[in-house]
Design an enzyme around this catalytic site. Structure first.
Site, short mmCIF file in Angstrom:
data_model
loop_
_atom_site.label_atom_id
_atom_site.label_comp_id
_atom_site.label_asym_id
_atom_site.label_seq_id
_atom_site.Cartn_x
_atom_site.Cartn_y
_atom_site.Cartn_z
N CYS A 61 0.86 -1.18 0.00
CA CYS A 61 0.00 0.00 0.00
C CYS A 61 0.90 1.24 0.00
O CYS A 61 2.08 1.14 -0.37
CB CYS A 61 -0.97 -0.01 1.19
SG CYS A 61 -0.20 0.01 2.81
N ASN B 3 2.34 1.43 4.32
CA ASN B 3 2.64 0.14 4.98
C ASN B 3 2.36 0.20 6.49
O ASN B 3 3.01 -0.47 7.28
CB ASN B 3 4.09 -0.32 4.73
CG ASN B 3 4.36 -1.78 5.11
OD1 ASN B 3 5.47 -2.11 5.53
ND2 ASN B 3 3.39 -2.64 4.99
N CYS C 7 -1.31 0.67 7.39
CA CYS C 7 -2.76 0.37 7.54
C CYS C 7 -3.17 -0.84 6.71
O CYS C 7 -3.38 -1.93 7.24
CB CYS C 7 -3.61 1.58 7.14
SG CYS C 7 -3.35 3.04 8.18
N ARG C 8 -3.32 -0.66 5.40
CA ARG C 8 -3.93 -1.71 4.57
C ARG C 8 -3.04 -2.92 4.35
O ARG C 8 -3.49 -4.07 4.52
CB ARG C 8 -4.36 -1.11 3.22
CG ARG C 8 -5.48 -0.09 3.34
CD ARG C 8 -5.64 0.72 2.08
NE ARG C 8 -4.48 1.60 1.86
CZ ARG C 8 -4.31 2.34 0.78
NH1 ARG C 8 -5.19 2.29 -0.20
NH2 ARG C 8 -3.24 3.12 0.67
N SER C 9 -1.80 -2.70 3.91
CA SER C 9 -0.99 -3.89 3.57
C SER C 9 -0.56 -4.71 4.80
O SER C 9 -0.51 -5.94 4.70
CB SER C 9 0.20 -3.54 2.67
OG SER C 9 1.09 -2.63 3.28
N ASP D 91 -8.18 4.02 1.32
CA ASP D 91 -7.18 4.41 2.32
C ASP D 91 -7.91 4.92 3.57
O ASP D 91 -8.63 5.91 3.50
CB ASP D 91 -6.33 5.52 1.69
CG ASP D 91 -5.23 5.98 2.61
OD1 ASP D 91 -5.25 5.61 3.80
OD2 ASP D 91 -4.35 6.71 2.12
P1 4NP Z 1 -1.73 2.81 4.13
O1 4NP Z 1 -2.37 4.16 4.73
O2 4NP Z 1 -1.21 3.17 2.75
O3 4NP Z 1 -2.88 1.88 4.07
O4 4NP Z 1 -0.64 2.40 5.09
C1 4NP Z 1 -1.69 5.37 4.82
C2 4NP Z 1 -0.82 5.60 5.86
C3 4NP Z 1 -0.19 6.84 5.97
C4 4NP Z 1 -0.42 7.82 5.04
C5 4NP Z 1 -1.29 7.58 3.99
C6 4NP Z 1 -1.92 6.35 3.88
N1 4NP Z 1 0.21 9.08 5.18
O5 4NP Z 1 -0.10 9.99 4.40
O6 4NP Z 1 1.06 9.25 6.06
#
Ligand code: 4NP
Length: 157
Positions: free
Chosen positions: A10, A13, A15-17, A129
């Site tokens: 994702c 790294n 939340c989703r992945s 997201d």
């Molecule tokens: P992920 O979510 O891609 O599912 O881990 C996010 C985590 C952090 C951010 C964006 C999406 N950020 O902008 O810091």
């Protein structure tokens, strides 16, 4: 027999992945086939490298008996040579990963796929997201990943 290697990707790294990684690991452990796989996750971005997964995602997963234990890392060139499957969460991840792959020599080994293309219940073609939203977003991500990740496993076994 060679192990099947699966990398979930994702943006951050956190939340989703990591959730997809933990769901997949839990599924294969429950089926007694954990030793046949290498499972990992990574982000396209570097902001959160070394950090644990977002506490909101760890909490939501824990309610479902899924333990997220990974620390964030960024995707690297060798991932395209070492993983059979690279499973991305959304179209932006897909474009970023393919752009990166195109700069790596001999990188046609890994299949780059969108995890939502395996979903059987949800019509959403991306895993949204949840980072800037409320708690319900984390549960929704887990709902759709539990579906698509198990369908992916069925598809490859
Ligand atoms: P992920 O979510 O891609 O599912 O881990 C996010 C985590 C952090 C951010 C964006 C999406 N950020 O902008 O810091």
């Amino acid at each position: 027999m060679d192990k099947i290697s699966v990398l979930f990707v994702c943006l951050g790294n956190i939340c989703r992945s990591p959730a997809a990684e933990a769901i997949f690991q839990s599924l294969i452990n429950d089926k007694g086939i954990g030793n046949q796989f290498i499972v990992d996750s990574a982000g396209t971005g570097s902001w959160h490298v070394g950090k644990k997964a977002d506490s909101r995602m760890r909490f939501a997963a824990k309610q479902r008996n899924i333990n997220i234990t990974s620390n964030a890392r960024q995707i690297i060139e060798d991932d395209f040579l070492n993983f059979n499957y690279i499973l991305v969460m959304d179209n932006s991840n897909f474009n970023n990963v393919v752009d990166f792959k195109n700069r790596v020599k001999g990188s046609d080994f890994a299949k780059i796929l969108k995890i939502q293309d395996f979903s059987s219940i949800f019509t959403e073609k991306e895993v949204p997201d949840p980072y800037f939203g409320g708690d319900a977003g984390f549960d929704h991500v887990l709902d759709i990943l539990e579906d698509s990740v198990s369908c992916f496993l069925e598809n490859i076994t």
